[in-house]
Design a protein around this motif. Structure first.
Motif, PDB file in Angstrom:
ATOM      1  N   ALA A 173      21.442  -1.427  10.522  1.00 55.40           N
ATOM      2  CA  ALA A 173      20.627  -0.490  11.291  1.00 55.40           C
ATOM      3  C   ALA A 173      20.660   0.926  10.730  1.00 55.40           C
ATOM      4  CB  ALA A 173      21.081  -0.481  12.752  1.00 55.40           C
ATOM      5  N   PRO A 174      20.450   1.145   9.424  1.00 51.40           N
ATOM      6  CA  PRO A 174      20.249   2.524   8.959  1.00 51.40           C
ATOM      7  C   PRO A 174      18.982   3.118   9.572  1.00 51.40           C
ATOM      8  CG  PRO A 174      20.731   1.059   7.126  1.00 51.40           C
ATOM      9  CD  PRO A 174      20.479   0.189   8.312  1.00 51.40           C
ATOM     10  N   LEU A 175      18.964   4.442   9.693  1.00 46.81           N
ATOM     11  CA  LEU A 175      17.828   5.122  10.317  1.00 46.81           C
ATOM     12  C   LEU A 175      16.628   5.142   9.379  1.00 46.81           C
ATOM     13  CD1 LEU A 175      20.399   6.182  11.863  1.00 46.81           C
ATOM     14  CD2 LEU A 175      19.109   8.279  12.261  1.00 46.81           C
ATOM     15  N   LEU A 176      15.442   5.095   9.952  1.00 40.76           N
ATOM     16  CA  LEU A 176      14.208   5.292   9.193  1.00 40.76           C
ATOM     17  C   LEU A 176      14.009   6.788   9.059  1.00 40.76           C
ATOM     18  CD1 LEU A 176      11.691   4.116   7.867  1.00 40.76           C
ATOM     19  CD2 LEU A 176      10.583   4.099  10.105  1.00 40.76           C
ATOM     20  N   ASP A 177      14.366   7.315   7.882  1.00 38.86           N
ATOM     21  CA  ASP A 177      14.410   8.764   7.724  1.00 38.86           C
ATOM     22  C   ASP A 177      14.095   9.117   6.285  1.00 38.86           C
ATOM     23  OD1 ASP A 177      15.176  11.394   8.985  1.00 38.86           O
ATOM     24  OD2 ASP A 177      16.574  11.394   7.302  1.00 38.86           O
ATOM     25  N   GLY A 178      13.130   9.998   6.085  1.00 36.34           N
ATOM     26  CA  GLY A 178      12.831  10.484   4.750  1.00 36.34           C
ATOM     27  C   GLY A 178      11.600   9.838   4.145  1.00 36.34           C
ATOM     28  N   THR A 179      11.057  10.485   3.140  1.00 40.39           N
ATOM     29  CA  THR A 179       9.879   9.977   2.463  1.00 40.39           C
ATOM     30  C   THR A 179      10.256   8.850   1.520  1.00 40.39           C
ATOM     31  OG1 THR A 179       7.948  10.613   1.153  1.00 40.39           O
ATOM     32  CG2 THR A 179      10.061  11.572   0.530  1.00 40.39           C
ATOM     33  N   SER A 222       5.174   5.369   2.346  1.00 37.02           N
ATOM     34  CA  SER A 222       4.553   6.682   2.482  1.00 37.02           C
ATOM     35  C   SER A 222       5.246   7.674   1.564  1.00 37.02           C
ATOM     36  CB  SER A 222       4.640   7.174   3.934  1.00 37.02           C
ATOM     37  OG  SER A 222       4.083   8.459   4.066  1.00 37.02           O
ATOM     38  N   ALA A 223       4.447   8.441   0.828  1.00 37.85           N
ATOM     39  CA  ALA A 223       4.979   9.477  -0.069  1.00 37.85           C
ATOM     40  C   ALA A 223       4.322  10.799   0.299  1.00 37.85           C
ATOM     41  CB  ALA A 223       4.688   9.128  -1.525  1.00 37.85           C
ATOM     42  N   ASP A 224       5.118  11.778   0.677  1.00 34.23           N
ATOM     43  CA  ASP A 224       4.588  13.092   1.037  1.00 34.23           C
ATOM     44  C   ASP A 224       4.012  13.781  -0.187  1.00 34.23           C
ATOM     45  OD1 ASP A 224       5.377  12.697   3.621  1.00 34.23           O
ATOM     46  OD2 ASP A 224       7.256  13.809   3.409  1.00 34.23           O
ATOM     47  N   ALA A 225       3.024  14.631   0.057  1.00 33.91           N
ATOM     48  CA  ALA A 225       2.439  15.417  -1.024  1.00 33.91           C
ATOM     49  C   ALA A 225       3.514  16.298  -1.649  1.00 33.91           C
ATOM     50  CB  ALA A 225       1.289  16.276  -0.498  1.00 33.91           C
ATOM     51  N   GLY A 226       3.606  16.262  -2.973  1.00 35.77           N
ATOM     52  CA  GLY A 226       4.622  17.016  -3.687  1.00 35.77           C
ATOM     53  C   GLY A 226       5.784  16.167  -4.146  1.00 35.77           C
ATOM     54  N   ALA A 283       0.849  -1.199   0.000  1.00 36.93           N
ATOM     55  CA  ALA A 283       0.000   0.000   0.000  1.00 36.93           C
ATOM     56  C   ALA A 283       0.877   1.238   0.000  1.00 36.93           C
ATOM     57  CB  ALA A 283      -0.920   0.012   1.213  1.00 36.93           C
ATOM     58  N   LEU A 284       0.602   2.160  -0.900  1.00 36.51           N
ATOM     59  CA  LEU A 284       1.304   3.441  -0.950  1.00 36.51           C
ATOM     60  C   LEU A 284       0.376   4.514  -0.389  1.00 36.51           C
ATOM     61  CD1 LEU A 284       3.643   4.766  -3.672  1.00 36.51           C
ATOM     62  CD2 LEU A 284       1.899   6.277  -2.731  1.00 36.51           C
ATOM     63  N   LEU A 285       0.833   5.193   0.641  1.00 37.59           N
ATOM     64  CA  LEU A 285       0.004   6.151   1.373  1.00 37.59           C
ATOM     65  C   LEU A 285       0.493   7.572   1.136  1.00 37.59           C
ATOM     66  CD1 LEU A 285      -0.126   4.293   4.821  1.00 37.59           C
ATOM     67  CD2 LEU A 285      -1.510   3.867   2.783  1.00 37.59           C
ATOM     68  N   THR A 286      -0.449   8.468   0.870  1.00 35.04           N
ATOM     69  CA  THR A 286      -0.181   9.907   0.811  1.00 35.04           C
ATOM     70  C   THR A 286      -1.156  10.603   1.742  1.00 35.04           C
ATOM     71  OG1 THR A 286       0.612   9.819  -1.474  1.00 35.04           O
ATOM     72  CG2 THR A 286      -0.122  11.949  -0.659  1.00 35.04           C
ATOM     73  N   THR A 287      -0.639  11.378   2.676  1.00 34.67           N
ATOM     74  CA  THR A 287      -1.497  12.086   3.617  1.00 34.67           C
ATOM     75  C   THR A 287      -1.817  13.477   3.091  1.00 34.67           C
ATOM     76  OG1 THR A 287       0.425  12.872   4.859  1.00 34.67           O
ATOM     77  CG2 THR A 287      -0.582  10.806   5.583  1.00 34.67           C
ATOM     78  N   TYR A 288      -3.000  13.954   3.471  1.00 30.09           N
ATOM     79  CA  TYR A 288      -3.453  15.256   2.978  1.00 30.09           C
ATOM     80  C   TYR A 288      -4.272  15.933   4.065  1.00 30.09           C
ATOM     81  CZ  TYR A 288      -6.326  18.630   0.393  1.00 30.09           C
ATOM     82  OH  TYR A 288      -6.977  19.766  -0.019  1.00 30.09           O
ATOM     83  N   THR A 289      -3.896  17.163   4.381  1.00 27.25           N
ATOM     84  CA  THR A 289      -4.652  17.999   5.302  1.00 27.25           C
ATOM     85  C   THR A 289      -5.133  19.218   4.538  1.00 27.25           C
ATOM     86  OG1 THR A 289      -3.312  17.282   7.182  1.00 27.25           O
ATOM     87  CG2 THR A 289      -4.607  19.292   7.465  1.00 27.25           C
ATOM     88  N   PRO A 290      -6.426  19.368   4.304  1.00 32.53           N
ATOM     89  CA  PRO A 290      -6.923  20.532   3.561  1.00 32.53           C
ATOM     90  C   PRO A 290      -6.473  21.835   4.202  1.00 32.53           C
ATOM     91  CG  PRO A 290      -8.662  18.898   3.851  1.00 32.53           C
ATOM     92  CD  PRO A 290      -7.511  18.449   4.692  1.00 32.53           C
ATOM     93  N   GLY A 291      -5.935  22.726   3.374  1.00 38.10           N
ATOM     94  CA  GLY A 291      -5.454  24.005   3.857  1.00 38.10           C
ATOM     95  C   GLY A 291      -3.968  24.032   4.140  1.00 38.10           C
ATOM     96  N   THR A 338       1.591  13.716  -6.851  1.00 35.81           N
ATOM     97  CA  THR A 338       2.065  12.504  -6.188  1.00 35.81           C
ATOM     98  C   THR A 338       1.225  11.295  -6.565  1.00 35.81           C
ATOM     99  OG1 THR A 338       2.904  13.799  -4.322  1.00 35.81           O
ATOM    100  CG2 THR A 338       2.535  11.468  -3.948  1.00 35.81           C
ATOM    101  N   LEU A 339      -0.094  11.446  -6.559  1.00 36.26           N
ATOM    102  CA  LEU A 339      -0.975  10.317  -6.855  1.00 36.26           C
ATOM    103  C   LEU A 339      -0.862   9.888  -8.310  1.00 36.26           C
ATOM    104  CD1 LEU A 339      -4.187  11.315  -4.850  1.00 36.26           C
ATOM    105  CD2 LEU A 339      -2.334   9.783  -4.166  1.00 36.26           C
ATOM    106  N   GLU A 340      -0.740  10.846  -9.223  1.00 32.37           N
ATOM    107  CA  GLU A 340      -0.605  10.489 -10.632  1.00 32.37           C
ATOM    108  C   GLU A 340       0.654   9.669 -10.878  1.00 32.37           C
ATOM    109  OE1 GLU A 340      -2.974  14.152 -12.874  1.00 32.37           O
ATOM    110  OE2 GLU A 340      -0.789  14.211 -12.664  1.00 32.37           O
ATOM    111  N   ALA A 341       1.743  10.021 -10.187  1.00 33.02           N
ATOM    112  CA  ALA A 341       2.976   9.234 -10.328  1.00 33.02           C
ATOM    113  C   ALA A 341       2.840   7.888  -9.632  1.00 33.02           C
ATOM    114  CB  ALA A 341       4.158  10.009  -9.758  1.00 33.02           C
ATOM    115  N   ALA A 342       2.137   7.855  -8.494  1.00 36.92           N
ATOM    116  CA  ALA A 342       2.035   6.619  -7.713  1.00 36.92           C
ATOM    117  C   ALA A 342       1.271   5.532  -8.462  1.00 36.92           C
ATOM    118  CB  ALA A 342       1.362   6.906  -6.374  1.00 36.92           C
ATOM    119  N   VAL A 343       0.218   5.891  -9.186  1.00 37.54           N
ATOM    120  CA  VAL A 343      -0.585   4.877  -9.873  1.00 37.54           C
ATOM    121  C   VAL A 343       0.164   4.252 -11.041  1.00 37.54           C
ATOM    122  CG1 VAL A 343      -2.766   5.950  -9.177  1.00 37.54           C
ATOM    123  CG2 VAL A 343      -1.698   6.634 -11.328  1.00 37.54           C
ATOM    124  N   HIS A 344       1.279   4.837 -11.449  1.00 42.10           N
ATOM    125  CA  HIS A 344       2.072   4.292 -12.554  1.00 42.10           C
ATOM    126  C   HIS A 344       3.313   3.553 -12.062  1.00 42.10           C
ATOM    127  CE1 HIS A 344      -0.246   7.438 -14.766  1.00 42.10           C
ATOM    128  NE2 HIS A 344      -0.268   6.499 -15.690  1.00 42.10           N
TER     129      HIS A 344
END
Length: 457
Positions: free
Chosen positions: A265-271, A210-214, A114-122, A132-138
């Motif tokens: 043990a690399p860090l969990l860091d970044g989108t 997880s992929a951040d908006a943008g 599952a690829l997740l993108t979070t969105y908060t209006p405003g 982001t979503l257009e790229a994710a579906v491909h």
């Protein structure tokens, strides 16, 4: 297949190779780079010895005790700066010497992702979410791949966008169990949004990314990352962190993370990080912190895989295709660094003591270097500024001291200005009564009442 300890070119990870357990190779290094590894710490140590040489100290007898005191403080300050420089050079040399790159493998067919993108209006523009979503579906993946938009405000336009692109829509709006004042389901936060989705739909998938908006993920990114999950002890895979051109964090992405591969043990860091759902659930979901990903990764590294009895491990791939994103302004960067720093040292206080002497020391290398960097930078700046102030007492060196002091203060002034501009420009959207957090304690990853009509669409 190359084995660990052999030198190979690490420009691109190379063609995909069949395999099951994660194997590593040393990055290619030139002869000059190999020679510099022991030379640079030695030269830095000589500079420290020269700065503190006894003949450089001012002795009493002239009757001006304040001058002797100022000279002593100056030498102590310079010596401290040189000591920090020596520690930094030694850490970089060590990270370069133990850096590893993983050998790619083909993904396991049928792995649900599952690829997740979070969105908060405003807060995020819907145009960035669309990109982001257009790229994710491909994106390509040899198994079930579902793209989800986690909508914090149940925005009608976001619903229409999901229907247009064939993307799943989820919202936690109106579900009290998923809108708390604190904890993993904290209202108005990305981690709370993802944890709510994880409680509702996480059991249906093996991996989550997880992929951040943008951010615009590349079509082949999943093919290059999910293969390492053939190893049952791999909890997450991370790639290069996207940063602004002015970002002062290149050391983490280029050296510390690749050195972390040496110890799993690399860090969990970044989108764009891919996480195994079972490991994320075992850790209690994403933790309540400004740097929630790093805190969560630390918690995962402290745990053992219940199926194998071994510690969970992670992989960093420095050559993965990057994800394009919208430019980061100085205001955003200036506001983000202090908040991330506060979160990082919350990690130190809450978790580092628990892990110390309880997990293999190598698993703490990345976290130690990351957490030590901030205090060392701050102390170095303070002692450098103090040295410049003290040198002002010397008439012949006063012009150079003023120049050095201005040079040291200019970045701080620019950073403070960027921080103030970022806070002034940020607009906090109003929260509807349905989104108001419930001030009650809760266990991790609370499952909403099945009778709740809006418990995730």
């Amino acid at each position: 297949m190359p084995t660990e300890g052999h030198d190979h070119d690490s420009g691109a990870a190379g063609p995909l190779a069949t395999g099951y357990r994660v194997r590593y190779r040393r990055p290619a290094r030139t002869g000059a780079a190999v020679l510099l590894l022991p030379v640079l710490p030695a030269v830095t140590g000589l500079l420290l010895l020269h700065a503190l040489w006894p003949t450089h100290w001012t002795h009493g007898g002239s009757g001006r005790r304040w001058l002797v005191l100022a000279d002593s403080l100056t030498l102590v300050s310079v010596g401290t700066v040189e000591l920090f420089l020596l520690a930094n050079v030694a850490a970089v040399a060590y990270a370069v010497s133990v850096a590893r790159d993983p050998v790619p493998v083909t993904p396991e067919p049928g792995t649900g992702l599952a690829l997740l993108t979070t969105y908060t209006p405003g807060r995020e523009p819907l145009s960035a979410v669309r990109a982001t979503l257009e790229a994710a579906v491909h994106m390509r993946h040899p198994g079930p791949l579902d793209v989800w938009l986690l909508d914090e405000g149940d925005d009608p336009e976001a619903r229409m966008l999901c229907a247009e692109l064939g993307v799943h829509h989820f919202t936690r709006l109106g579900v009290p169990e998923w809108n708390r004042g604190t904890g993993p389901h904290k209202a108005g936060t990305k981690r709370g949004n993802v944890n709510a989705w994880l409680a509702k739909h996480g059991d249906a998938y093996d991996l989550v990314v997880s992929a951040d908006a943008g951010h615009v993920p590349q079509p082949e990114a999943l093919e290059r990352t999910t293969g390492w999950f053939r190893d049952p002890d791999i909890a997450f895979v991370v790639g290069p962190r996207d940063e602004a051109p002015a970002s002062p964090r290149p050391l983490l992405g280029t050296l510390v993370q690749r050195a972390g591969n040496r110890y799993g043990a690399p860090l969990l860091d970044g989108t764009g990080s891919v996480v195994r759902v079972t490991a994320l659930r075992q850790a209690g979901g994403f933790h309540d912190s400004v740097t929630d990903a790093t805190v969560t990764g630390f918690e995962i590294h402290r745990l053992r895989n219940p199926l194998t009895g071994r510690y969970w491990r992670s992989v960093h791939a420095a050559d993965l295709p990057g994800a394009g994103k919208e430019p980061v302004s100085w205001a955003d960067l200036g506001d983000r660094r202090p908040r991330r720093s506060r979160g990082a040292y919350g990690t130190l206080l809450r978790q580092y003591g628990k892990a110390l002497f309880r997990v293999p020391p190598g698993r703490l290398v990345g976290y130690t270097l990351t957490l030590a960097r901030g205090p060392v930078e701050a102390a170095t700046w303070l002692f450098a500024a103090l040295s410049c102030l003290l040198v002002l007492t010397h008439a012949q060196l006063r012009p150079w001291a003023v120049l050095a002091l201005v040079t040291a203060l200019a970045p701080l002034a620019l950073w403070s200005l960027a921080l103030l501009r970022g806070r002034a420009a940020r607009t906090v959207p109003g929260r509807s009564p349905a989104q108001a957090p419930v001030q009650e304690p809760e266990p991790a990853l609370t499952v909403a009442n099945a009778s709740t009509p809006t418990g995730g669409n």
